[in-house]
Design an enzyme around this catalytic site. Structure first.
Site, PDB file in Angstrom:
ATOM      1  N   CYS A   1       2.691  -0.167   7.249  1.00  0.00           N
ATOM      2  CA  CYS A   1       0.811   0.916   7.066  1.00  0.00           C
ATOM      3  C   CYS A   1      -0.225  -0.405   6.672  1.00  0.00           C
ATOM      4  CB  CYS A   1       1.138   2.094   5.846  1.00  0.00           C
ATOM      5  SG  CYS A   1       1.836   1.030   3.897  1.00  0.00           S
TER       6      CYS A   1
ATOM      7  N   ARG B   1       2.305   4.520   2.125  1.00  0.00           N
ATOM      8  CA  ARG B   1       3.134   5.358   3.385  1.00  0.00           C
ATOM      9  C   ARG B   1       4.476   4.608   3.721  1.00  0.00           C
ATOM     10  NH1 ARG B   1      -2.450   5.116   6.612  1.00  0.00           N
ATOM     11  NH2 ARG B   1      -2.874   3.279   5.329  1.00  0.00           N
TER      12      ARG B   1
ATOM     13  N   ASP C   1      -4.609   7.739   4.552  1.00  0.00           N
ATOM     14  CA  ASP C   1      -4.031   7.131   3.385  1.00  0.00           C
ATOM     15  C   ASP C   1      -4.326   7.628   2.331  1.00  0.00           C
ATOM     16  OD1 ASP C   1      -3.803   4.738   1.603  1.00  0.00           O
ATOM     17  OD2 ASP C   1      -5.841   3.745   2.595  1.00  0.00           O
TER      18      ASP C   1
HETATM   19  P1  4NP Z   1      -0.663   2.431   2.363  1.00  0.00           P
HETATM   20  O1  4NP Z   1      -2.079   2.490   1.161  1.00  0.00           O
HETATM   21  O2  4NP Z   1      -0.976   1.179   3.554  1.00  0.00           O
HETATM   22  O3  4NP Z   1       0.189   3.202   1.859  1.00  0.00           O
HETATM   23  O4  4NP Z   1       0.029   1.135   1.519  1.00  0.00           O
HETATM   24  C1  4NP Z   1      -3.101   1.746   0.683  1.00  0.00           C
HETATM   25  C2  4NP Z   1      -2.498   0.993   0.335  1.00  0.00           C
HETATM   26  C3  4NP Z   1      -3.314   0.009  -0.807  1.00  0.00           C
HETATM   27  C4  4NP Z   1      -4.857  -0.016   0.017  1.00  0.00           C
HETATM   28  C5  4NP Z   1      -5.445   0.515   1.126  1.00  0.00           C
HETATM   29  C6  4NP Z   1      -4.165   1.604   0.914  1.00  0.00           C
HETATM   30  N1  4NP Z   1      -5.760  -1.333  -0.663  1.00  0.00           N
HETATM   31  O5  4NP Z   1      -7.120  -0.379  -0.517  1.00  0.00           O
HETATM   32  O6  4NP Z   1      -5.165  -1.722  -1.632  1.00  0.00           O
END
Ligand code: 4NP
Length: 150
Positions: free
Chosen positions: A7, A13, A120
């Protein structure tokens, strides 16, 4: 068979996807996860992902975030991406056609016709994390069946 879940941040995720898939496959399968960005490198998963997994009796608290590397394209047989933007990013990092062929959109690989992306949940609430868990659980179940039949 070695499987990598990817991800953006590797804190929401893909840690859940890794945790879920590990409960479904025999232990000799390697399941890992990574992010396309290094922003959260070394951090444990988001508390909301840890809590959601724990609610389903899965412990993901020991996982640590890392960014996908060039070596991952050699090491892993299958690389599943949580959304289209992650997919495009991962494809752009692949070194050749053989490596590109290892990369797919998680929901598409799972044969889900209603969802192409795992949304997300980072800016969302606990209920969004539970929805993501349910999507991932269904997807992992479908992918597991494909893998075990082959
Ligand atoms: P992930 O979610 O991709 O599912 O781990 C996110 C984690 C951090 C961020 C965005 C989405 N961020 O902008 O820091």
């Amino acid at each position: 068979m070695k499987i990598l879940m990817v991800c953006l941040g590797n804190i929401c995720r893909s840690p859940l996807a890794e945790g879920i898939m590990k409960t479904k496959l025999p232990e000799f399968f390697l399941v890992d996860s990574a992010g396309t960005i290094s922003m959260h490198e070394g951090k444990h998963p988001d508390k909301r992902s840890i809590k959601t997994a724990a609610h389903h009796h899965i412990d993901i608290s020991d996982q640590t975030s890392r960014q996908i590397t060039k070596a991952d394209f050699e090491t892993f047989d299958k690389i599943y991406c949580m959304d289209l933007s992650v997919y495009k990013d991962v494809i752009s990092k692949a070194g050749n056609e053989e490596q590109r062929r290892k990369v797919s959109l998680f929901m598409e690989a799972a044969g889900d016709v209603e969802n192409t992306e795992v949304p997300d949940p980072y800016w969302g609430e606990m209920k969004d994390f539970e929805e993501v868990f349910q999507l991932l659980d269904r997807g992992c179940e479908a992918i597991k069946k494909q893998i075990l039949i082959k």
